[in-house]
Design an enzyme around this catalytic site. Structure first.
Site, short mmCIF file in Angstrom:
data_model
loop_
_atom_site.label_atom_id
_atom_site.label_comp_id
_atom_site.label_asym_id
_atom_site.label_seq_id
_atom_site.Cartn_x
_atom_site.Cartn_y
_atom_site.Cartn_z
N ARG A 91 100.76 -28.95 14.00
CA ARG A 91 99.35 -28.63 14.13
C ARG A 91 98.75 -29.40 15.28
O ARG A 91 99.10 -30.54 15.54
CB ARG A 91 98.60 -28.96 12.83
CG ARG A 91 98.78 -27.92 11.73
CD ARG A 91 98.01 -28.27 10.48
NE ARG A 91 98.55 -29.45 9.85
CZ ARG A 91 98.04 -30.66 9.91
NH1 ARG A 91 96.90 -30.85 10.56
NH2 ARG A 91 98.61 -31.67 9.32
N TYR A 230 102.87 -21.94 15.58
CA TYR A 230 103.24 -22.87 14.51
C TYR A 230 102.48 -22.55 13.22
O TYR A 230 101.26 -22.32 13.26
CB TYR A 230 102.99 -24.32 14.95
CG TYR A 230 103.20 -25.28 13.81
CD1 TYR A 230 104.50 -25.58 13.37
CD2 TYR A 230 102.14 -25.81 13.10
CE1 TYR A 230 104.71 -26.41 12.28
CE2 TYR A 230 102.33 -26.64 12.00
CZ TYR A 230 103.62 -26.94 11.61
OH TYR A 230 103.83 -27.74 10.51
N LYS A 239 95.88 -23.61 6.06
CA LYS A 239 94.97 -24.73 6.32
C LYS A 239 93.60 -24.23 6.79
O LYS A 239 92.57 -24.79 6.43
CB LYS A 239 95.57 -25.67 7.37
CG LYS A 239 96.97 -26.18 7.03
CD LYS A 239 97.00 -27.09 5.83
CE LYS A 239 98.36 -27.80 5.73
NZ LYS A 239 98.50 -28.63 4.55
N HIS A 259 93.50 -30.51 -0.57
CA HIS A 259 94.86 -30.61 -0.02
C HIS A 259 95.74 -31.27 -1.08
O HIS A 259 96.11 -32.44 -0.95
CB HIS A 259 94.78 -31.48 1.25
CG HIS A 259 96.02 -31.47 2.07
ND1 HIS A 259 96.33 -32.48 2.96
CD2 HIS A 259 97.02 -30.57 2.18
CE1 HIS A 259 97.47 -32.21 3.57
NE2 HIS A 259 97.91 -31.06 3.12
N SER A 281 99.62 -34.80 5.14
CA SER A 281 100.78 -34.01 5.51
C SER A 281 102.01 -34.92 5.68
O SER A 281 101.91 -35.99 6.28
CB SER A 281 100.52 -33.26 6.81
OG SER A 281 99.53 -32.28 6.58
N CYS A 283 103.63 -36.62 3.40
CA CYS A 283 103.56 -37.86 2.62
C CYS A 283 103.99 -37.65 1.17
O CYS A 283 103.66 -38.46 0.30
CB CYS A 283 102.17 -38.46 2.68
SG CYS A 283 101.77 -39.10 4.31
N ASP A 306 100.71 -27.72 -2.06
CA ASP A 306 99.94 -28.09 -0.86
C ASP A 306 98.43 -27.95 -1.01
O ASP A 306 97.69 -28.75 -0.46
CB ASP A 306 100.42 -27.24 0.33
CG ASP A 306 99.91 -27.77 1.67
OD1 ASP A 306 100.08 -28.97 1.93
OD2 ASP A 306 99.34 -26.97 2.45
N SER A 397 110.42 -29.93 11.24
CA SER A 397 111.01 -28.61 10.96
C SER A 397 110.65 -28.21 9.54
O SER A 397 110.44 -29.05 8.67
CB SER A 397 112.52 -28.64 11.18
OG SER A 397 113.11 -29.68 10.44
N ARG A 398 110.60 -26.91 9.29
CA ARG A 398 110.00 -26.41 8.05
C ARG A 398 110.82 -25.30 7.41
O ARG A 398 111.60 -24.62 8.07
CB ARG A 398 108.61 -25.85 8.37
CG ARG A 398 107.63 -26.87 8.92
CD ARG A 398 106.87 -27.53 7.81
NE ARG A 398 106.06 -28.64 8.25
CZ ARG A 398 105.09 -29.17 7.50
NH1 ARG A 398 104.81 -28.67 6.33
NH2 ARG A 398 104.40 -30.20 7.93
N PHE A 524 110.86 -40.82 -5.08
CA PHE A 524 111.43 -39.54 -5.50
C PHE A 524 111.46 -39.43 -7.03
O PHE A 524 110.42 -39.62 -7.65
CB PHE A 524 112.81 -39.34 -4.85
CG PHE A 524 112.74 -39.42 -3.34
CD1 PHE A 524 112.17 -38.37 -2.61
CD2 PHE A 524 113.17 -40.55 -2.65
CE1 PHE A 524 112.05 -38.44 -1.23
CE2 PHE A 524 113.06 -40.63 -1.25
CZ PHE A 524 112.50 -39.57 -0.55
P1 GDP Z 1 104.28 -33.06 2.16
O1 GDP Z 1 104.19 -32.59 3.56
O2 GDP Z 1 103.10 -33.89 1.75
O3 GDP Z 1 104.57 -31.95 1.21
O4 GDP Z 1 105.51 -34.10 2.07
P2 GDP Z 1 107.04 -33.90 1.58
O5 GDP Z 1 107.16 -33.89 0.09
O6 GDP Z 1 107.63 -32.74 2.29
O7 GDP Z 1 107.67 -35.25 2.09
C1 GDP Z 1 107.57 -35.65 3.44
C2 GDP Z 1 108.59 -36.70 3.74
O8 GDP Z 1 108.37 -37.85 2.89
C3 GDP Z 1 110.01 -36.24 3.47
O9 GDP Z 1 110.85 -36.72 4.48
C4 GDP Z 1 110.35 -36.89 2.14
O10 GDP Z 1 111.72 -37.14 2.00
C5 GDP Z 1 109.55 -38.18 2.18
N1 GDP Z 1 109.19 -38.61 0.81
C6 GDP Z 1 108.64 -37.85 -0.17
N2 GDP Z 1 108.50 -38.56 -1.33
C7 GDP Z 1 108.96 -39.82 -1.07
C8 GDP Z 1 109.09 -41.02 -1.85
O11 GDP Z 1 108.76 -41.09 -3.03
N3 GDP Z 1 109.59 -42.12 -1.20
C9 GDP Z 1 109.97 -42.09 0.11
N4 GDP Z 1 110.45 -43.21 0.66
N5 GDP Z 1 109.88 -40.96 0.88
C10 GDP Z 1 109.38 -39.85 0.31
P1 PGA Z 2 101.83 -30.16 5.15
O1 PGA Z 2 101.18 -29.44 6.42
O2 PGA Z 2 102.72 -31.21 5.73
O3 PGA Z 2 100.64 -30.71 4.44
O4 PGA Z 2 102.63 -29.20 4.33
C1 PGA Z 2 101.46 -28.16 6.82
C2 PGA Z 2 101.08 -28.02 8.29
O5 PGA Z 2 101.53 -28.85 9.09
O6 PGA Z 2 100.35 -27.09 8.60
MN MN Z 3 104.58 -29.99 1.84
#
Ligand code: GDP
Ligand code: PGA
Ligand code: MN
Length: 617
Positions: A91, A230, A239, A259, A281, A283, A306, A397-398, A524
């Site tokens: 983004r 993107y 979004k 969000h 995002s 996290c 999301d 990457s997604r 995790f």
């Molecule tokens: P989103 O974009 O908020 O949905 O985030 P994701 O669930 O896709 O996670 C983003 C990144 O954070 C990934 O590389 C995950 O492996 C990492 N991640 C997610 N949960 C945890 C956790 O509990 N601990 C750690 N160290 N990394 C995490």
């Molecule tokens: P996300 O963001 O990491 O919160 O899933 C999606 C995006 O980049 O548009």
């Molecule tokens: Mn996500």
């Protein structure tokens, strides 16, 4: 029935005709489609009906044109790999604008643009921008079609990649047009990759433009996006609509567009609780949404990963839906040892973007397996080996996949009325200061916590990765109006809830680090241990210790059976450093002062109370 003056249709045979839907509301839609076509001058107009056959034809066409790669169906049936232009991978917040009538309505955290001025700027860019291309008209619903919390829209786009992505992420189809025909309000969104083709000119795999504009008009419920393919810039239902525009609609109508992921947690006693969590995002939303608890007896069902729309119900509870129909998730870090439910979700029917390609026609990314394959083609299409010294997949990457493919999706995940919330979590990436979990004393304190969320930058948006920035409610890039007014709106929503039925608010932080730079918490599946404590708090069966920043667990009431973690690390996870919290409270004051007196008084009172408690600690 009004006739559309569209250019000659020579589209995929049997697809793309304007459907025979009649009703008053169609006149507006057709007039708007004609207007956009006259501006952007596409070669063809294709009305998307959302059928399986149409989707297959679009994918086949893209493969034939070299825009996507069909993966080996033996490993990944119905799946494709897209490689973006190397400049179009996330983004672009600096190019994202809120064009409200008044600048104060956008607030200091958004890029504001005067509506007429920005129209004058972007109109010439859209002029002829679809030349040589097909203009797709995509009617979509966010939330079940016709549901009480649902909203509909139409996206015009010249990107087939966007069309198939919207098809996964939302509910696309002619039943949406029937609602428009019946006079339902709808949001107008226009997207162009900004790469017109001269007659006979060969197209590139990922057309886009160096100049980008993602412009929101909250007063007229419109989005105009130019120059990027993107997801976050091109799937405008996500979004742009479901957060930025919907947050404004929610402010006006008395609900919240957030969000947030959404889950149902089932305790060993079989009781169900609903949890929503806002993290910035990249996290951990998708991971928590698909949690596989490491403690026996607990189960998690996925509802959304999301976005959540929240509305106070007549019963005094806060009800939530996931308005989306799919996941647009971060690939790197998604593996058997971290998010096995996501890995299982991705068995097929998935569009991958910017991951690496294996020689056998399957995909790979960092973290999918512990050791990388010996040979790969990286996300830019270059040969790659483990000693290449660069990641094989882009860090942002997604994958794009339907929610219904998730093995632990709740049976009623798309219930139109949603689910009643018991818990709201706020979080971010914080190497220091913020404890693993802390409970707010009440709704106002929870809103104060949400307004103070900061997080280290990730690859999901342009900017320096790792730099700490304020991201209130994880909404900094997504709130379509003044954030201070948004804080006030949260306080008002709290007043509409019955005090004993409002969700309890907690802050969590999976990312605290030791002095040696390693994560203190295994994260995790083990995050279930934190969820366990939170649910026990809701049930009233565990205590808490008061701290200046909120209520902390008694460490012996946190289930750590089977976790390899030292007592020193547990202590470090919950340590509150008075001086750094004092410094943070000064930054909060500076931040609140940027809003010209619009931050609600109860939040200033919370800040004073925090400082008072810190001084006495
Ligand atoms: P989103 O974009 O908020 O949905 O985030 P994701 O669930 O896709 O996670 C983003 C990144 O954070 C990934 O590389 C995950 O492996 C990492 N991640 C997610 N949960 C945890 C956790 O509990 N601990 C750690 N160290 N990394 C995490
Ligand atoms: P996300 O963001 O990491 O919160 O899933 C999606 C995006 O980049 O548009
Ligand atoms: Mn996500």
């Amino acid at each position: 029935v009004p006739q559309t003056t569209r250019p000659t249709i020579k589209t995929v045979p049997t697809f793309g005709e304007m459907p025979a839907v009649y009703g008053e509301g169609m006149a507006d839609l057709v007039a708007w489609v004609d207007k956009v076509a006259a501006l952007t001058t596409p070669d063809r107009v294709h009305w998307v009906d959302g059928s399986r056959a149409e989707n297959d034809a679009l994918l086949r066409e893209m493969v034939d044109e070299g825009k996507i790669i069909k993966l080996n169906p033996e490993w990944r049936p119905g799946s494709y790999l897209a490689r973006s232009h190397p400049s179009d991978v996330a983004r672009t917040e600096a190019r994202t604008f809120i064009a409200s009538q008044r600048e104060t309505d956008a607030g200091p955290t958004n890029n504001w643009a005067e509506p007429d001025e920005i129209r004058a700027t972007i109109n010439p860019l859209f002029e002829g921008s679809m030349r040589g291309r097909t203009m797709y008209v995509v009617p979509f619903s966010m939330g079940a079609v016709g549901g009480p919390l649902s909203h509909i829209g139409v996206q015009i786009t010249d990107s087939a990649y966007a069309v198939v992505s919207i098809g996964i992420m939302t509910r696309v189809g002619t039943d949406v047009l029937r609602q428009i025909a019946d006079g339902a309000p709808w949001v107008k969104t226009v997207h162009s990759v900004g790469a017109p083709l001269a007659p006979g000119e060969q197209d590139v795999a990922w057309p886009c433009n160096d100049e980008k504009y993602i412009v929101h008009f909250p007063d007229t419920l419109e989005v105009w996006s130019f120059g990027s393919g993107y997801g976050g810039n091109a799937i405008l239902a996500k979004k742009c609509f479901a957060l930025r525009i919907a947050s404004v609609i929610g402010r006006n109508e008395g609900w919240l567009a957030e969000h947030m992921l959404l889950i149902r947690v089932i305790s060993p006693e079989g009781k169900a609780y609903h949890v929503a969590a806002a993290f910035p995002s990249a996290c951990g939303k998708t991971n928590l949404a698909m949690l596989r608890p490491t403690i026996p007896g607990w189960r998690v069902e996925t509802i959304g990963d999301d976005i959540a729309w929240l509305r106070p119900g007549d019963d005094g509870r806060l009800w939530a839906i996931n308005p989306e129909a799919g996941f647009f998730g971060v690939a790197p870090g998604t593996g058997e040892s971290t998010n096995v439910a996501a890995v299982e979700t991705l068995w097929g029917n998935t569009i991958f973007t910017n991951v690496a390609l294996r020689p056998d026609g399957d995909v790979w990314w960092e973290g999918l397996t512990d050791t990388p394959p010996a040979k790969l083609t990286d996300w830019e299409g270059k040969p790659w080996t483990p000693d290449s010294g660069r990641p094989a997949a882009h860090p942002n990457s997604r994958f794009t996949v339907r929610a219904s493919q998730c093995p632990q999706i709740a049976a009623d995940w798309d219930a139109p009325e949603g689910v009643p919330l018991d818990v709201i979590l706020f979080g971010g990436r914080r190497a220091t200061n913020v404890p693993l979990v802390v409970e707010a004393t009440d709704w106002t304190h929870g809103v104060f916590m949400g307004s103070n969320i900061s997080s280290e930058r990730t690859a999901a948006a342009e900017g320096t990765v790792g730099e700490l920035r304020r991201d209130p409610f994880a909404m900094l890039p997504f709130c379509g109006y003044n954030l201070a007014d948004y804080f006030g709106h949260w306080l008002r929503i709290g007043q509409k809830l019955r005090f004993d039925r409002a969700p309890r608010i907690f802050q969590v932080n999976w990312f605290r680090k030791g002095d040696d730079g390693r994560f203190l918490w295994p994260g995790f599946g083990d995050n279930a241990r934190v969820i366990d404590w939170i649910i026990r708090r809701v049930e009233g069966s565990v205590g808490a210790v008061d701290s200046p920043v909120g209520r902390l667990p008694k460490t012996d009431e946190l289930n750590l059976d089977g976790v390899e973690i030292s007592d020193a690390d547990v202590e470090a996870l919950f340590s509150i450093d008075r001086d750094s919290w004092m410094r943070e409270s000064e930054l909060t004051e500076d931040f609140y002062r940027t809003f010209d007196g619009r931050v609600p008084a109860p939040l200033w009172a919370e800040l004073s109370a925090l400082r008072y408690r810190l001084q006495r600690a």
